[in-house]
Each structure stands twice: as C-alpha cells, then as structure tokens.
Design a protein around this motif. Structure first.
Motif, PDB file in Angstrom:
ATOM      1  N   LEU A  16     -44.095  62.259  43.921  1.00 27.88           N
ATOM      2  CA  LEU A  16     -43.988  61.199  42.931  1.00 27.88           C
ATOM      3  C   LEU A  16     -42.678  61.366  42.172  1.00 27.88           C
ATOM      4  N   THR A  17     -41.927  60.305  42.072  1.00 27.69           N
ATOM      5  CA  THR A  17     -40.687  60.341  41.302  1.00 27.69           C
ATOM      6  C   THR A  17     -40.831  59.453  40.081  1.00 27.69           C
ATOM      7  N   GLN A  18     -39.980  59.705  39.136  1.00 31.91           N
ATOM      8  CA  GLN A  18     -39.993  58.876  37.943  1.00 31.91           C
ATOM      9  C   GLN A  18     -38.584  58.392  37.663  1.00 31.91           C
ATOM     10  N   SER A  19     -38.495  57.206  37.153  1.00 35.13           N
ATOM     11  CA  SER A  19     -37.216  56.636  36.765  1.00 35.13           C
ATOM     12  C   SER A  19     -37.355  56.051  35.377  1.00 35.13           C
ATOM     13  N   VAL A  20     -36.282  56.167  34.636  1.00 32.45           N
ATOM     14  CA  VAL A  20     -36.232  55.588  33.301  1.00 32.45           C
ATOM     15  C   VAL A  20     -35.111  54.566  33.300  1.00 32.45           C
ATOM     16  N   LEU A  53     -25.876  53.289  24.757  1.00 34.50           N
ATOM     17  CA  LEU A  53     -26.636  53.688  25.951  1.00 34.50           C
ATOM     18  C   LEU A  53     -26.614  55.207  26.127  1.00 34.50           C
ATOM     19  N   LEU A  54     -25.461  55.825  25.904  1.00 30.40           N
ATOM     20  CA  LEU A  54     -25.364  57.284  26.033  1.00 30.40           C
ATOM     21  C   LEU A  54     -26.183  57.992  24.955  1.00 30.40           C
ATOM     22  N   GLY A  55     -26.244  57.397  23.770  1.00 25.11           N
ATOM     23  CA  GLY A  55     -27.095  57.951  22.715  1.00 25.11           C
ATOM     24  C   GLY A  55     -28.567  57.874  23.080  1.00 25.11           C
ATOM     25  N   TYR A  56     -28.983  56.748  23.668  1.00 26.80           N
ATOM     26  CA  TYR A  56     -30.369  56.610  24.124  1.00 26.80           C
ATOM     27  C   TYR A  56     -30.674  57.643  25.206  1.00 26.80           C
ATOM     28  N   GLU A  57     -29.706  57.837  26.108  1.00 19.39           N
ATOM     29  CA  GLU A  57     -29.881  58.822  27.177  1.00 19.39           C
ATOM     30  C   GLU A  57     -30.145  60.208  26.591  1.00 19.39           C
ATOM     31  N   HIS A  58     -29.372  60.567  25.587  1.00 20.49           N
ATOM     32  CA  HIS A  58     -29.538  61.876  24.945  1.00 20.49           C
ATOM     33  C   HIS A  58     -30.944  62.031  24.350  1.00 20.49           C
ATOM     34  N   GLU A  59     -31.418  60.997  23.674  1.00 18.02           N
ATOM     35  CA  GLU A  59     -32.754  61.062  23.080  1.00 18.02           C
ATOM     36  C   GLU A  59     -33.854  61.117  24.143  1.00 18.02           C
ATOM     37  N   LYS A  70     -22.736  57.432  36.161  1.00 21.51           N
ATOM     38  CA  LYS A  70     -23.903  56.717  35.643  1.00 21.51           C
ATOM     39  C   LYS A  70     -24.254  55.576  36.589  1.00 21.51           C
ATOM     40  N   LYS A  71     -25.543  55.358  36.758  1.00 19.77           N
ATOM     41  CA  LYS A  71     -26.013  54.214  37.534  1.00 19.77           C
ATOM     42  C   LYS A  71     -26.181  53.064  36.547  1.00 19.77           C
ATOM     43  N   LEU A  72     -25.154  52.213  36.493  1.00 20.90           N
ATOM     44  CA  LEU A  72     -25.082  51.163  35.487  1.00 20.90           C
ATOM     45  C   LEU A  72     -24.999  49.796  36.159  1.00 20.90           C
ATOM     46  N   LEU A  73     -25.950  48.938  35.813  1.00 24.33           N
ATOM     47  CA  LEU A  73     -25.932  47.552  36.269  1.00 24.33           C
ATOM     48  C   LEU A  73     -25.407  46.709  35.113  1.00 24.33           C
ATOM     49  N   CYS A  74     -24.293  46.020  35.346  1.00 23.82           N
ATOM     50  CA  CYS A  74     -23.705  45.145  34.337  1.00 23.82           C
ATOM     51  C   CYS A  74     -24.108  43.708  34.649  1.00 23.82           C
ATOM     52  N   LEU A  75     -24.622  43.028  33.643  1.00 29.85           N
ATOM     53  CA  LEU A  75     -25.027  41.633  33.802  1.00 29.85           C
ATOM     54  C   LEU A  75     -24.376  40.795  32.718  1.00 29.85           C
ATOM     55  N   ALA A 109     -34.138  64.376  35.772  1.00 29.70           N
ATOM     56  CA  ALA A 109     -32.833  64.530  36.430  1.00 29.70           C
ATOM     57  C   ALA A 109     -31.916  63.362  36.071  1.00 29.70           C
ATOM     58  N   ASN A 110     -30.619  63.623  36.078  1.00 30.34           N
ATOM     59  CA  ASN A 110     -29.642  62.564  35.773  1.00 30.34           C
ATOM     60  C   ASN A 110     -29.785  61.365  36.697  1.00 30.34           C
ATOM     61  N   HIS A 111     -30.087  61.609  37.968  1.00 30.97           N
ATOM     62  CA  HIS A 111     -30.187  60.490  38.907  1.00 30.97           C
ATOM     63  C   HIS A 111     -31.445  59.643  38.695  1.00 30.97           C
ATOM     64  N   ASP A 112     -32.341  60.080  37.810  1.00 32.52           N
ATOM     65  CA  ASP A 112     -33.529  59.292  37.493  1.00 32.52           C
ATOM     66  C   ASP A 112     -33.307  58.353  36.306  1.00 32.52           C
ATOM     67  N   LEU A 113     -32.111  58.397  35.733  1.00 29.18           N
ATOM     68  CA  LEU A 113     -31.773  57.502  34.628  1.00 29.18           C
ATOM     69  C   LEU A 113     -30.966  56.322  35.151  1.00 29.18           C
ATOM     70  N   ASN A 114     -31.386  55.138  34.789  1.00 28.41           N
ATOM     71  CA  ASN A 114     -30.721  53.904  35.214  1.00 28.41           C
ATOM     72  C   ASN A 114     -30.380  53.109  33.967  1.00 28.41           C
ATOM     73  N   PHE A 115     -29.173  52.573  33.933  1.00 28.49           N
ATOM     74  CA  PHE A 115     -28.704  51.835  32.776  1.00 28.49           C
ATOM     75  C   PHE A 115     -28.487  50.373  33.145  1.00 28.49           C
ATOM     76  N   VAL A 116     -28.863  49.484  32.230  1.00 28.85           N
ATOM     77  CA  VAL A 116     -28.622  48.055  32.407  1.00 28.85           C
ATOM     78  C   VAL A 116     -27.943  47.571  31.128  1.00 28.85           C
ATOM     79  N   LEU A 117     -26.771  46.971  31.297  1.00 31.05           N
ATOM     80  CA  LEU A 117     -26.032  46.436  30.160  1.00 31.05           C
ATOM     81  C   LEU A 117     -25.898  44.929  30.334  1.00 31.05           C
TER      82      LEU A 117
END
Length: 102
Positions: free
Chosen positions: A1-5, A24-30, A69-74, A39-47
C-alpha cells in the motif's frame, strides 16, 4: 500500500501568486512534521493561478528542475462563465542539472 499527499495552492491574483511556491514548500514542511516517514516522491503539488508572472514561472520551473518537486501547474480562466483549468508549462525553464533542459 502506498500513500500520496496532494498539496494544492490556489492563487487569484498576481499579488498573491508571488508567494505560491514558498507557501507550498511551507505546507510540505508541516506535512513532513506530521508524517515523518513520508517519502519525497509521495508528495504531489498542484498550483492553480489565473496570472503567471515571470517570477512565478521561474519559481515553478526551478522547483521541478532543481528540487525535483512533482508540480502540476494549472492556469485558471473563464470561458463563457465556466471556470477552466489549463495545464501550463512554465516558460522560464532553467538549465537542468547535468545540462539537460527540463
């Protein structure tokens, strides 16, 4: 089982978009404070932003190229009163480590 945020940041103007990557980086830290084994690869960012300045483009592309960073820009818009979200590739892409453009 994997988890993603997924961390989603919504900006409505150029004034607030300037801080988007920093926030976004501040949220990542928290999140990592609460989930220290995530793991870092389980964090996904959407801007999502309606305005993309050169500074925001550069920040987004640097986050991907240099920090991996895995960042999706919209880009948010309106089409006849309907909200649209269009994938955006930042235009100010710095040289990727090792000389490859990203």
């Amino acid at each position: 089982l994997t988890q993603s945020v997924y961390l989603i940041e919504l900006k409505k103007s150029a004034q607030t978009a300037r801080e988007a990557i920093t926030e976004l980086l501040g949220y990542e830290h928290e999140i990592k404070n609460y989930l220290p084994f995530l793991a870092n690869h389980d964090l996904n960012f959407v801007l999502i932003s309606s305005e993309w300045s050169t500074l925001l483009d550069h920040s987004a592309s640097s986050a991907c190229a240099w920090s991996r960073k895995k960042l999706l820009c919209l880009e948010a818009g309106l089409d006849n009163g309907v909200v649209t979200l269009t994938p955006r590739e930042p235009t100010d892409v710095p040289a990727y480590p090792g000389g490859v453009r990203g």
